[in-house]
Scaffold this motif. Structure first.
Motif, PDB file in Angstrom:
ATOM      1  N   ALA A   4      -3.001   0.043   8.861  1.00 53.98           N
ATOM      2  CA  ALA A   4      -3.440   0.819   7.709  1.00 53.98           C
ATOM      3  C   ALA A   4      -4.580   0.120   7.022  1.00 53.98           C
ATOM      4  N   ALA A   5      -5.690   0.809   6.830  1.00 53.05           N
ATOM      5  CA  ALA A   5      -6.809   0.264   6.070  1.00 53.05           C
ATOM      6  C   ALA A   5      -6.582   0.552   4.593  1.00 53.05           C
ATOM      7  N   SER A   6      -7.395  -0.084   3.764  1.00 56.45           N
ATOM      8  CA  SER A   6      -7.282   0.168   2.331  1.00 56.45           C
ATOM      9  C   SER A   6      -7.579   1.629   2.052  1.00 56.45           C
ATOM     10  N   THR A   7      -6.762   2.234   1.208  1.00 61.22           N
ATOM     11  CA  THR A   7      -6.917   3.656   0.934  1.00 61.22           C
ATOM     12  C   THR A   7      -7.601   3.929  -0.397  1.00 61.22           C
ATOM     13  N   ALA A   8      -7.622   2.947  -1.293  1.00 58.14           N
ATOM     14  CA  ALA A   8      -8.304   3.137  -2.576  1.00 58.14           C
ATOM     15  C   ALA A   8      -9.811   3.227  -2.347  1.00 58.14           C
ATOM     16  N   ASN A  11     -15.651  -0.464  -2.323  1.00 55.13           N
ATOM     17  CA  ASN A  11     -16.913  -0.643  -1.606  1.00 55.13           C
ATOM     18  C   ASN A  11     -16.706  -1.370  -0.286  1.00 55.13           C
ATOM     19  N   VAL A  12     -15.780  -2.325  -0.286  1.00 53.81           N
ATOM     20  CA  VAL A  12     -15.446  -3.083   0.923  1.00 53.81           C
ATOM     21  C   VAL A  12     -14.199  -2.462   1.539  1.00 53.81           C
ATOM     22  N   ARG A  13     -14.234  -2.259   2.845  1.00 61.09           N
ATOM     23  CA  ARG A  13     -13.077  -1.695   3.538  1.00 61.09           C
ATOM     24  C   ARG A  13     -12.290  -2.826   4.185  1.00 61.09           C
ATOM     25  N   ALA A  14     -11.003  -2.909   3.860  1.00 65.13           N
ATOM     26  CA  ALA A  14     -10.137  -3.957   4.398  1.00 65.13           C
ATOM     27  C   ALA A  14      -9.103  -3.343   5.332  1.00 65.13           C
ATOM     28  N   GLN A  15      -8.896  -3.986   6.466  1.00 66.63           N
ATOM     29  CA  GLN A  15      -7.937  -3.504   7.453  1.00 66.63           C
ATOM     30  C   GLN A  15      -7.177  -4.682   8.049  1.00 66.63           C
ATOM     31  N   LEU A  16      -5.868  -4.535   8.226  1.00 64.10           N
ATOM     32  CA  LEU A  16      -5.047  -5.569   8.844  1.00 64.10           C
ATOM     33  C   LEU A  16      -4.992  -5.328  10.347  1.00 64.10           C
ATOM     34  N   VAL A  17      -5.362  -6.346  11.131  1.00 66.04           N
ATOM     35  CA  VAL A  17      -5.455  -6.202  12.587  1.00 66.04           C
ATOM     36  C   VAL A  17      -4.785  -7.403  13.253  1.00 66.04           C
ATOM     37  N   VAL A  31      -3.037 -12.606  13.279  1.00 66.65           N
ATOM     38  CA  VAL A  31      -3.274 -11.423  12.450  1.00 66.65           C
ATOM     39  C   VAL A  31      -4.379 -11.767  11.456  1.00 66.65           C
ATOM     40  N   GLY A  32      -5.107 -10.767  11.029  1.00 65.08           N
ATOM     41  CA  GLY A  32      -6.179 -11.028  10.083  1.00 65.08           C
ATOM     42  C   GLY A  32      -6.562  -9.800   9.297  1.00 65.08           C
ATOM     43  N   VAL A  33      -7.154 -10.040   8.147  1.00 65.83           N
ATOM     44  CA  VAL A  33      -7.745  -8.955   7.364  1.00 65.83           C
ATOM     45  C   VAL A  33      -9.224  -8.904   7.708  1.00 65.83           C
ATOM     46  N   GLN A  34      -9.637  -7.759   8.216  1.00 69.49           N
ATOM     47  CA  GLN A  34     -11.036  -7.545   8.573  1.00 69.49           C
ATOM     48  C   GLN A  34     -11.731  -6.837   7.415  1.00 69.49           C
ATOM     49  N   PHE A  35     -12.746  -7.484   6.864  1.00 67.24           N
ATOM     50  CA  PHE A  35     -13.506  -6.930   5.744  1.00 67.24           C
ATOM     51  C   PHE A  35     -14.815  -6.368   6.273  1.00 67.24           C
ATOM     52  N   ARG A  36     -15.076  -5.114   5.987  1.00 66.81           N
ATOM     53  CA  ARG A  36     -16.364  -4.489   6.317  1.00 66.81           C
ATOM     54  C   ARG A  36     -17.121  -4.305   5.002  1.00 66.81           C
ATOM     55  N   THR A 111      10.499  -3.070  16.408  1.00 63.24           N
ATOM     56  CA  THR A 111       9.228  -2.903  15.698  1.00 63.24           C
ATOM     57  C   THR A 111       9.249  -3.733  14.418  1.00 63.24           C
ATOM     58  N   PHE A 112       8.130  -4.372  14.134  1.00 60.36           N
ATOM     59  CA  PHE A 112       8.032  -5.258  12.979  1.00 60.36           C
ATOM     60  C   PHE A 112       6.777  -4.931  12.185  1.00 60.36           C
ATOM     61  N   THR A 113       6.872  -5.058  10.874  1.00 58.22           N
ATOM     62  CA  THR A 113       5.728  -4.767  10.004  1.00 58.22           C
ATOM     63  C   THR A 113       5.291  -6.028   9.277  1.00 58.22           C
ATOM     64  N   ILE A 114       4.003  -6.270   9.319  1.00 61.33           N
ATOM     65  CA  ILE A 114       3.378  -7.377   8.592  1.00 61.33           C
ATOM     66  C   ILE A 114       2.579  -6.784   7.437  1.00 61.33           C
ATOM     67  N   HIS A 115       2.627  -7.447   6.300  1.00 57.29           N
ATOM     68  CA  HIS A 115       1.912  -6.988   5.115  1.00 57.29           C
ATOM     69  C   HIS A 115       0.862  -8.026   4.716  1.00 57.29           C
ATOM     70  N   ALA A 116      -0.193  -7.549   4.093  1.00 61.23           N
ATOM     71  CA  ALA A 116      -1.202  -8.456   3.538  1.00 61.23           C
ATOM     72  C   ALA A 116      -1.697  -7.909   2.212  1.00 61.23           C
ATOM     73  N   ASN A 117      -1.811  -8.801   1.240  1.00 60.12           N
ATOM     74  CA  ASN A 117      -2.462  -8.494  -0.033  1.00 60.12           C
ATOM     75  C   ASN A 117      -3.798  -9.214  -0.046  1.00 60.12           C
ATOM     76  N   ALA A 118      -4.859  -8.479  -0.248  1.00 61.76           N
ATOM     77  CA  ALA A 118      -6.201  -9.060  -0.270  1.00 61.76           C
ATOM     78  C   ALA A 118      -6.887  -8.696  -1.579  1.00 61.76           C
ATOM     79  N   ALA A 119      -7.667  -9.636  -2.097  1.00 60.55           N
ATOM     80  CA  ALA A 119      -8.454  -9.386  -3.309  1.00 60.55           C
ATOM     81  C   ALA A 119      -9.798 -10.086  -3.158  1.00 60.55           C
ATOM     82  N   TRP A 120     -10.846  -9.474  -3.686  1.00 62.19           N
ATOM     83  CA  TRP A 120     -12.184 -10.018  -3.521  1.00 62.19           C
ATOM     84  C   TRP A 120     -13.103  -9.491  -4.622  1.00 62.19           C
ATOM     85  N   LEU A 121     -14.218 -10.169  -4.791  1.00 62.31           N
ATOM     86  CA  LEU A 121     -15.291  -9.710  -5.674  1.00 62.31           C
ATOM     87  C   LEU A 121     -16.471  -9.360  -4.783  1.00 62.31           C
TER      88      LEU A 121
END
Length: 262
Positions: A4-8, A11-17, A31-36, A111-121
């Motif tokens: 799931a990518a960020s839905t809000a 400007n930056v799109r974050a996705q857990l991969v 696992v990583g958060v990919q920032f576009r 099946t297993f779910t991983i979560h990530a909280n990301a914050a940035w300026l």
């Protein structure tokens, strides 16, 4: 694999991969958060430098799993010549990742779910800087571990830019803190290696920018802090090196802690 990518509206799109589409008992994966990041915009490293706010990523893994510290590819530097400030961060795209060790007890089909909280300026082309965040998830199933993800190469590219501890590299490098006050770092390399003329970049873990003080020889470089440094110095260096007499150079990313003085 469900990511799931960020839905809000950010400007930056974050996705857990992940670097594997399926996982197996006890076999580590990344696992990583990919920032576009939009063109002509940037986000920040864990030390933003003279200005900005650090990017943060926190992973939550299932019970019985463990996760490493976040790995940070070497950043770029951004210079504001009007304010005389330098910051450190990323443009276009970056993958901040960690290694996950799954439980030995998982079974095929689970099946297993991983979560990530990301914050940035994010600082945009027009000069506006906007704090943003995202909560992203990734569902992975247990199965054949030989099935790697199409994103595996992106993890490898990011890993290649993560600085290696100076004690773990196979190139004879030394870093010392010199001067009175000791505001200068001296970086020396032994034959058959030498420094390429292109200037290195030092990004400290704390504090602002450093400048290239001098290149006294092809085997020694000095960098100076632009502000007084009272605390121990640690950080990462990007260095361009080559073997003596060889025109082909390579880039290495080196991390070191507080160096010993002369």
């Amino acid at each position: 694999v469900l990511s799931a990518a960020s839905t809000a509206e950010t400007n930056v799109r974050a996705q857990l991969v992940a670097d594997h589409d399926v996982i197996s008992p006890g076999k580590p994966f990344r696992v990583g958060v990919q920032f576009r990041i939009p063109p002509r915009a940037h986000i920040y490293w864990h030390n933003p430098g003279d200005t900005g706010l650090p990017t943060s990523v926190e992973f939550t893994v299932p019970d019985g799993f463990t996760v490493s510290d976040v790995q940070w590819p070497f950043p770029s530097s951004f210079r504001d010549d009007i304010l005389k400030e330098t910051s450190f961060g990323y443009e276009f795209e970056v993958l901040l990742f960690a290694t996950v060790q799954p439980s030995n007890e998982i079974q095929e089909g689970d099946t297993f779910t991983i979560h990530a909280n990301a914050a940035w300026l994010v600082c945009l082309e027009d000069g506006a800087c906007i704090p943003e965040d995202a909560k992203v998830d990734l569902a992975l199933a247990a199965g054949d571990p030989s099935i790697s993800s199409k994103r595996a190469h992106a993890f490898d590219r990011s890993a290649d830019r993560v600085p290696i501890d100076i004690s773990d590299i196979d190139v004879p490098l030394r870093v010392t803190r010199v001067g009175d006050p000791s505001q200068t770092l001296r970086v020396a390399i032994d034959a058959p290696w030498e420094f390429d003329p292109e200037a290195p970049l030092f990004v400290p873990d704390n504090g602002g920018s450093w400048t290239l003080a001098s290149v006294s020889t092809s085997h020694e470089i000095e960098l100076s802090a632009t502000k007084t440094i009272d605390a121990p110095i640690s950080g990462a260096l990007t260095l361009y090196i080559r073997r003596t007499g060889d025109s082909e150079r390579k880039v290495i990313y080196v991390r070191f802690g507080e160096p010993k003085g002369d």
